[in-house]
Scaffold this motif. Structure first.
Motif, mmCIF file in Angstrom:
data_model
loop_
_atom_site.group_PDB
_atom_site.id
_atom_site.type_symbol
_atom_site.label_atom_id
_atom_site.label_comp_id
_atom_site.label_asym_id
_atom_site.label_seq_id
_atom_site.Cartn_x
_atom_site.Cartn_y
_atom_site.Cartn_z
ATOM 1 N N THR A 1 0.835 -1.202 0.000
ATOM 2 C CA THR A 1 0.000 0.000 0.000
ATOM 3 C C THR A 1 0.872 1.255 0.000
ATOM 4 N N ALA A 2 1.935 1.224 0.785
ATOM 5 C CA ALA A 2 2.849 2.379 0.829
ATOM 6 C C ALA A 2 3.494 2.588 -0.538
ATOM 7 N N GLU A 3 3.906 1.501 -1.190
ATOM 8 C CA GLU A 3 4.512 1.597 -2.521
ATOM 9 C C GLU A 3 3.502 2.124 -3.544
ATOM 10 N N MET A 4 2.253 1.675 -3.440
ATOM 11 C CA MET A 4 1.200 2.141 -4.354
ATOM 12 C C MET A 4 0.948 3.641 -4.182
ATOM 13 N N LYS A 5 0.956 4.092 -2.930
ATOM 14 C CA LYS A 5 0.731 5.523 -2.659
ATOM 15 C C LYS A 5 1.823 6.378 -3.289
ATOM 16 N N SER A 6 3.040 5.838 -3.308
ATOM 17 C CA SER A 6 4.147 6.586 -3.922
ATOM 18 C C SER A 6 3.983 6.696 -5.435
ATOM 19 N N HIS A 7 3.091 5.868 -5.991
ATOM 20 C CA HIS A 7 2.801 5.908 -7.428
ATOM 21 C C HIS A 7 1.444 6.554 -7.715
ATOM 22 N N GLY A 8 0.920 7.268 -6.731
ATOM 23 C CA GLY A 8 -0.297 8.054 -6.966
ATOM 24 C C GLY A 8 -1.589 7.453 -6.474
ATOM 25 N N TYR A 9 -1.528 6.317 -5.784
ATOM 26 C CA TYR A 9 -2.769 5.686 -5.300
ATOM 27 C C TYR A 9 -3.316 6.435 -4.099
#
Length: 677
Positions: free
Chosen positions: A578-586
């Motif tokens: 989830t943290a990685e996804m947020k760094s890609h705009g999620y």
């Protein structure tokens, strides 16, 4: 000497229909001794009938024509022998010889000729012969009834039946079986009741047919009455009747009673195994089907095409690709890969397991595809959001000269609805009725309502439901309710939900949809009212479940599941993901969480949707770059749709999700359904 045969068979002169042996016979028959039969060897009859039974009609006649001429009833064996050979021309020649012998007026030979023409499907000749018969009996009429039934002339058979001065058990049996064979099940059961009242005893074949009629109507109560009749007739342990009885119970949804019948059978043959496997498949017990399939093979039975269709269908429902591939290998080993029914099931199996390319390969390798195969492939394209290809395949099918049926159009309309092909869908509905004369059913209209609803034409969709010539069911109204959710039309949603709940007051999905629509519009009072109604009526929300297959083992996940052996590792992995996804705009769409909790709890709830847990598990346990296939029992939510697109990009994976509606193919941050979820 030239003779004219009966019913326009033509002259029987020299060199016309008669082989040389017949010509020799004509030149010598006047000089035959009246005691020719007595000069025959004692074993003449056995030798003659043996030749006839082997289909050696000409040889039988050549060797024994003096005896035949002296005893014309022997023609019956010759007439009977040409039926398995499917030789109408030989039958006509024999008929001419019967006329020449002067025995054509005899009831015995006439009945054999009547049977021959009926079996050849030459009803006109059979009726003509029947009309000129001097003496008729019950058998004559029974034979002609069967002749009518063989060519599908049910009205002609019933008319003759009604005109009969007397009937026997064979008469009743013929009509009952005929009706049910052509799926006029109600009429068949009605005649069976009359037969029972008239005191005639049905045979095993009739009872098997009647049970098939009960299965077709799903008439469980009537089927149980027929079961009593079976027991009274002493056929309770008859293998064919027993299998038909079990099939009836299973088709009517009473799996336990069907299994009990099979367990009571002294011997379990291939038909019994297939009945048991098919019954479990039809009732949705896919895992039991696979277990029974293994047991059947262990018992020494080799699967046939009927077995493969049932087992592959269960693999489709369970989405167990590995097992489906293994059974495909067995299909090839047993040379069943060219059977059309098996091919169509393979197309569906690969499609529903998320392997569209394998479906295409099976279809392309099919040497002679029938309408079912074409329809299955059109459905596969539609299920995977490839509407354009589905339309192109349909057009190609038309060019091949195959005429579509209602199932083909259902597959086509489904494809159009899931790809936003509104104009094409409406065009096909018109084509269906105007060109092919097929009346749309409620499922066809459901596809059109879905198509209109997804396109934002909600009023038009509602008007179609209210004006269509067939009665709407709960599913068509639920389809419109889903469209109301997509387009946030709370007022129409309330009206449509009332229609759904009138038809299916225990349907949890409709309450949840209506509650979510009110929540999106911030109508909290209405949300509370819907939830209270659910509690008062004892309706519980169906939990979301996702599953996937890794190394032939199925792993199942439920929201915030702590049961799986790797649940702690999955929880940690999801936090990192989830943290990685947020760094890609999620950005988690917390508005979808309709419970009173803070944002952090809402985000945790979203991250632990069952499909996200299944994908996390797959990322942890499969090689880099391997496709991930996940199945879900409910519709995928919009947050998961966005999240999985991002996961597919950052993890460089193809992720295929099958939800309750269709397949979603995620790759390189995009989805094949073009956000048409």
């Amino acid at each position: 000497m030239e003779m004219t045969s009966w019913s326009g068979l033509g002259p029987m002169g020299r060199g016309r229909y008669c082989p040389s042996s017949y010509l020799r016979f004509y030149s010598s028959f006047r000089f035959l001794s009246t005691n020719a039969a007595s000069e025959s060897a004692p074993n003449f009859t056995l030798e003659f009938t043996d030749l006839c039974s082997k289909g050696l009609t000409k040889e039988a006649f050549d060797r024994f024509y003096p005896q035949i001429w002296a005893d014309p009833p022997l023609f019956s064996h010759l007439i009977q022998s040409c039926i398995p050979q499917n030789s109408p021309s030989l039958g006509k020649q024999l008929h001419s010889l019967v006329i020449t012998s002067g025995s054509s007026k005899g009831r015995f030979i006439s009945n054999h000729l009547l049977n021959m023409y009926s079996k050849f499907g030459n009803l006109q000749a059979a009726v003509s012969l029947y009309n000129v018969m001097v003496v008729k009996n019950v058998m004559s009429r029974n034979i002609l009834i069967n002749g009518h039934l063989l060519v599908g002339d049910l009205d002609g058979a019933k008319k003759l039946f009604d005109e009969m001065p007397e009937r026997n058990a064979a008469t009743w049996n013929a009509l009952v079986v005929g009706y049910i064979q052509f799926e006029f099940n109600e009429e068949g059961l009605s005649v069976f009741r009359e037969m029972h009242i008239s005191g005639f005893r049905p045979d095993d074949f009739t009872l098997s047919s009647v049970l098939r009629g009960c299965a077709g109507l799903k008439a469980l109560s009537v089927g149980r009455q027929v079961h009593c009749c079976v027991m009274k007739c002493g056929l309770g342990i008859h293998l064919v009747v027993g299998s038909s009885l079990a099939h009836m119970y299973m088709k009517c949804g009473s799996l336990e009673e069907g299994e009990a019948v099979i367990k009571s059978m002294p011997i379990r043959n291939m038909v019994a195994w297939n009945t048991l496997i098919a019954g479990n498949a039809q009732n949705g017990y896919g895992e039991s089907v696979l277990a029974l399939y293994s047991m059947m093979k262990m018992a020494g039975f080799r699967p046939d095409k009927i077995t493969f269709v049932s087992v592959l269908s269960s693999c489709s429902e369970l989405a167990t690709l590995g097992q489906g591939q293994q059974i495909h290998a067995e299909v090839i080993k047993t040379s069943a890969s060219s059977v059309i029914g098996v091919i169509s099931t393979l197309i569906s199996m690969y499609s529903r397991c998320g392997c569209l390319e394998d479906s295409i390969k099976v279809f392309m390798e099919c040497e002679v595809a029938d309408l079912v195969s074409w329809s299955s492939m059109i459905a596969a394209y539609g299920f995977h959001g490839r509407g354009v290809e589905a339309v192109e395949l349909f057009e190609h099918m038309e060019k091949e000269g195959l005429e579509p049926n209602d199932v083909t159009f259902l597959s086509l309309l489904y494809a159009c609805s899931h790809c936003g092909l509104k104009d094409k869908g409406l065009e096909f509905l018109k084509l269906m009725t105007e060109k092919y004369g097929i009346k749309p059913g409620v499922q066809h209209y459901t596809c059109i309502v879905d198509l209109l609803g997804r396109s934002g034409c909600l009023n038009e969709a509602e008007a179609m439901i209210r004006s269509m010539p067939v009665k709407g069911d709960a599913i068509i109204w639920k389809t419109l309710l889903s469209a109301c959710k997509i387009h946030k039309n709370a007022d129409m949603a309330r009206r449509v939900a009332e229609e759904v709940l009138k038809l299916d007051p225990q349907d949890s999905a409709s309450y949840v949809l209506l509650s979510n629509i009110h929540a999106s519009a911030k109508r909290w009072q209405e949300v509370s009212a819907v939830r209270k109604t659910m509690r008062d009526r004892g309706v519980k929300k169906e939990p979301g479940i996702s599953w996937l297959e890794i190394k032939n083992q199925v792993h199942q996940f439920c929201m915030s599941d702590k049961v799986h052996p790797q649940s702690e590792e999955i929880d940690l992995y999801l936090k990192e993901l989830t943290a990685e996804m947020k760094s890609h705009g999620y950005v988690p769409d917390t508005s979808l969480v309709l419970h009173d909790m803070d944002n952090e709890e809402k985000e945790y709830s979203l991250s632990h949707h069952s499909e996200k847990m299944a994908i996390a598990f797959a990322l942890m346990n499969t090689p880099a770059g391997a496709p991930i296939r996940v199945m879900k029992n409910l519709r995928i939510c919009s947050d998961c749709h966005v999240a999985i697109k991002i996961i597919s990009e950052i993890k460089n994976r193809e992720i295929i999700v099958r939800d309750a509606s269709r397949f979603h193919h995620f790759q390189n941050g995009k989805c094949s359904c073009r956000d048409y979820w």
